[in-house]
Motif scaffolding. Structure first.
Motif, PDB file in Angstrom:
ATOM      1  N   TRP A  19       3.522  -5.923   2.850  1.00  0.00           N
ATOM      2  CA  TRP A  19       3.955  -5.751   1.475  1.00  0.00           C
ATOM      3  C   TRP A  19       3.928  -4.270   1.128  1.00  0.00           C
ATOM      4  O   TRP A  19       3.233  -3.489   1.738  1.00  0.00           O
ATOM      5  CB  TRP A  19       3.111  -6.579   0.504  1.00  0.00           C
ATOM      6  N   ARG A  20       4.761  -3.926   0.138  1.00  0.00           N
ATOM      7  CA  ARG A  20       4.902  -2.523  -0.247  1.00  0.00           C
ATOM      8  C   ARG A  20       4.424  -2.342  -1.673  1.00  0.00           C
ATOM      9  O   ARG A  20       4.740  -3.122  -2.561  1.00  0.00           O
ATOM     10  CB  ARG A  20       6.356  -2.091  -0.131  1.00  0.00           C
ATOM     11  N   GLU A  21       3.641  -1.290  -1.848  1.00  0.00           N
ATOM     12  CA  GLU A  21       3.193  -0.867  -3.174  1.00  0.00           C
ATOM     13  C   GLU A  21       3.541   0.610  -3.281  1.00  0.00           C
ATOM     14  O   GLU A  21       2.914   1.446  -2.620  1.00  0.00           O
ATOM     15  CB  GLU A  21       1.694  -1.074  -3.345  1.00  0.00           C
ATOM     16  N   GLY A  22       4.555   0.931  -4.080  1.00  0.00           N
ATOM     17  CA  GLY A  22       4.999   2.318  -4.163  1.00  0.00           C
ATOM     18  C   GLY A  22       5.520   2.769  -2.814  1.00  0.00           C
ATOM     19  O   GLY A  22       6.366   2.126  -2.207  1.00  0.00           O
ATOM     20  N   LYS A  23       4.984   3.877  -2.313  1.00  0.00           N
ATOM     21  CA  LYS A  23       5.415   4.409  -1.020  1.00  0.00           C
ATOM     22  C   LYS A  23       4.538   3.924   0.135  1.00  0.00           C
ATOM     23  O   LYS A  23       4.735   4.316   1.279  1.00  0.00           O
ATOM     24  CB  LYS A  23       5.408   5.933  -1.061  1.00  0.00           C
ATOM     25  N   THR A  24       3.571   3.065  -0.159  1.00  0.00           N
ATOM     26  CA  THR A  24       2.632   2.602   0.860  1.00  0.00           C
ATOM     27  C   THR A  24       2.992   1.194   1.320  1.00  0.00           C
ATOM     28  O   THR A  24       3.219   0.305   0.502  1.00  0.00           O
ATOM     29  CB  THR A  24       1.189   2.609   0.314  1.00  0.00           C
ATOM     30  N   VAL A  25       3.034   1.010   2.634  1.00  0.00           N
ATOM     31  CA  VAL A  25       3.271  -0.308   3.218  1.00  0.00           C
ATOM     32  C   VAL A  25       1.960  -0.783   3.838  1.00  0.00           C
ATOM     33  O   VAL A  25       1.348  -0.077   4.640  1.00  0.00           O
ATOM     34  CB  VAL A  25       4.374  -0.268   4.285  1.00  0.00           C
ATOM     35  N   TYR A  26       1.516  -1.966   3.450  1.00  0.00           N
ATOM     36  CA  TYR A  26       0.317  -2.584   4.002  1.00  0.00           C
ATOM     37  C   TYR A  26       0.748  -3.669   4.972  1.00  0.00           C
ATOM     38  O   TYR A  26       1.769  -4.318   4.770  1.00  0.00           O
ATOM     39  CB  TYR A  26      -0.542  -3.190   2.890  1.00  0.00           C
TER      40      TYR A  26
END
Length: 81
Positions: A55-62
């Motif tokens: 999943w993506r939050e802003g520019k960060t992909v977890y």
């Protein structure tokens, strides 16, 4: 969401997807997730599963990848909120 398995197995894809959809209905990916993907692959033995959740939050992909049953993998992701 995607689910793949050996064509020779007797895995009930519809039931597995129903369980995952039901879980996600009550326990979605983190609220701040802008996009999410759940990929599930069952090896021919049906005992060996690989689950890849991103999943993506802003520019960060977890990402969480492992060999837990799909709903247990989603529970792990939800514990990371």
């Amino acid at each position: 969401m995607s689910l793949s398995s050996s064509s020779s197995d007797n895995l009930n894809h519809t039931e597995v997807l129903r369980q995952i959809a039901e879980y996600l209905k009550h326990h979605p990916l983190p609220d701040s997730a802008e996009q999410g993907v759940v990929d599930i692959y069952y090896a021919p033995s049906r005992d060996d599963v690989t689950v890849d959740i991103r999943w993506r939050e802003g520019k960060t992909v977890y990402a969480v990848r492992g060999s837990l049953p799909p709903v247990e993998a989603l529970q792990l992701v939800n514990s990371m909120k």
